[in-house]
Scaffold this active site. Sequence first.
Site, PDB file in Angstrom:
ATOM      1  N   GLY A 178      -5.384   5.547   3.373  1.00 35.99           N
ATOM      2  CA  GLY A 178      -5.021   4.625   4.437  1.00 35.99           C
ATOM      3  C   GLY A 178      -6.226   4.143   5.219  1.00 35.99           C
ATOM      4  CB  SER A 179      -9.191   5.955   6.484  1.00 35.12           C
ATOM      5  OG  SER A 179      -9.578   6.616   5.283  1.00 35.12           O
TER       6      SER A 179
ATOM      7  CB  CYS B 246      11.127   7.938  12.530  1.00 31.22           C
ATOM      8  SG  CYS B 246      11.685   6.755  11.307  1.00 31.22           S
TER       9      CYS B 246
ATOM     10  N   GLY C 283      -4.465   4.510  -2.678  1.00 27.92           N
ATOM     11  CA  GLY C 283      -5.732   4.866  -2.061  1.00 27.92           C
ATOM     12  C   GLY C 283      -5.532   5.379  -0.653  1.00 27.92           C
TER      13      GLY C 283
ATOM     14  CE  LYS D 273      -3.144   3.158   1.076  1.00 27.73           C
ATOM     15  NZ  LYS D 273      -2.186   4.274   1.259  1.00 27.73           N
TER      16      LYS D 273
ATOM     17  CD  GLU E  26       8.306  11.383  15.004  1.00 28.91           C
ATOM     18  OE1 GLU E  26       9.269  10.864  14.413  1.00 28.91           O
ATOM     19  OE2 GLU E  26       7.202  10.829  15.138  1.00 28.91           O
TER      20      GLU E  26
ATOM     21  CD  GLU F  89      10.894   3.086  11.326  1.00 30.91           C
ATOM     22  OE1 GLU F  89      10.783   3.939  12.248  1.00 30.91           O
ATOM     23  OE2 GLU F  89      10.998   3.377  10.139  1.00 30.91           O
TER      24      GLU F  89
ATOM     25  N   GLY G  52      -5.718   0.927   3.220  1.00 27.49           N
ATOM     26  CA  GLY G  52      -4.809   0.462   4.261  1.00 27.49           C
ATOM     27  C   GLY G  52      -5.519  -0.324   5.336  1.00 27.49           C
TER      28      GLY G  52
END
Length: 498
Positions: free
Chosen positions: A221-222, A299, A219, A189, A397, A263, A225
């Site tokens: 994520g909601s 990250c 597409g 994805k 972050e 991750e 995914g």
Amino acid sequence: MTSTQVAPDSLGIPAARDFPMLIDGRWVEAISGEWTEVTTPILRGHVIGRVPTSEAADVDRAVAAARAAFPAWRAQHFTGRARALGQIADAIEARIEDLASLTALDTGNAIRTQARPEAQTLANLFRYFAGIAGESKGVVLPAGDDQLQYTRLEPLGVVGAILPWNSPLMIAGFKIPAALATGNTVVVKAAEAAPLSVLLLAEICAEFLPAGVLNVITGLGSVAGERLVQHPGVDKVSFTGSTEVGRHVSRAAGERLAHVSLELGGKNPSIVFPDAAGDDDLISNLLLSSRVHRQGQSCTAGSRLFLHEDIYDDVLGRLSATLGSQVVGNPLDESTDMGAIINDKQFRSVTSYVEDGLAASGITVALDGSVDRTDGFYLAPTIFAGADNSWRLSREEIFGPVVVVIPWKDEAEVIKMANDSHYGLAAYVWTHDLDRAIGTANALETGWVQVNQGGGQMVGQSYGGYKQSGIGREASLEGMLAGFTQTKQINVRLRNAL
């Protein structure tokens, strides 16, 4: 000059086109026929392409293709899979510039400092996993002459890989070749904010892989995914992204006891001891560890900089001068050091942190990265000094080019502050004292520590986080075996043992 007054062709932006998905070896639209526009951070609101808007039915057909391709792919001799991965590595290297240009356009990462090295890392990762494909092997237990007791490391099945937008090619290189080398098939994805370079990677891979072995969908994520995470035909979900979304992925996949690796985020400490302050390469390495060449959208960014009070002013001054000299601009331009933040949502999030810092009492603004331009989502490095570890900007972050500098004087104190975080992904230590370097590295609660260097991931290193920075490891032999295989124990009684 506003964004509407800038001509896209003057910036090197190509004409928009459609990028279909790869499912079962074919380039397809979404079943619904719906498309989603993809914009570039170089020029606000400018559309560079369209990708299919996948829904659950599209994910279902991608998983079905991967499931159908799995028996033949897993049954191959490992040398066949290794050969395919090696051919892909060669093909990636032949198209480094295409991948780098599309990555710069898609993500806003500068082509010289980030996008081109990322494309090369992708090739290196495919070549590395091609070389270790034969290491997916078991062991024999010496159980006596009348017993043959051995283990097999077998593939998990269908792997769902969910990619982030900040370094999509590099993270694809962490997941795809490792899964394929061990005999799994894959449904990827692509990130909705930066899907184009991953679709170009799919085009390269498709030439060398049987239909259905690798499928790449696009597409939301909601929607797409979420279906991939919850799909009963997906045996493993490998996710890279925010800690908040990672928690949901873990819960949803864990509900059906699927394998999961995560991750996630980081708020990483860099600790400079006094004896390293005079090093000629200290500032250049702090520049690398800050990840400002990825606009801080990493990250592993060393965004909490702990400077000993004896060298605080000197190092802060030199670092501010170096970060302030970075060329911020069009990521397609070879002279650019820093490109653009990915999109308006992320830009507003980062600038809100910067505004909070600028308004905070007791905080020194060593470097103000505000950029007065409206063509793209540009922000130069910002350094806040004189902070403590309890400040919000020291703990959250930001995912932007913001460094918070914190003074310290006691070694035990700085290690305690460095560990005082719910994250634990990366850390950096700067000292000439070998005992101190190793002792500090051992004491830090983080999955990856670099000493006297600030660069990125190396092919073959085991990469992953402690605490809320993730579960599992990638980019290494250990990560490949632990993350993409399962152990089967076989005991055989030998009737005619001598």
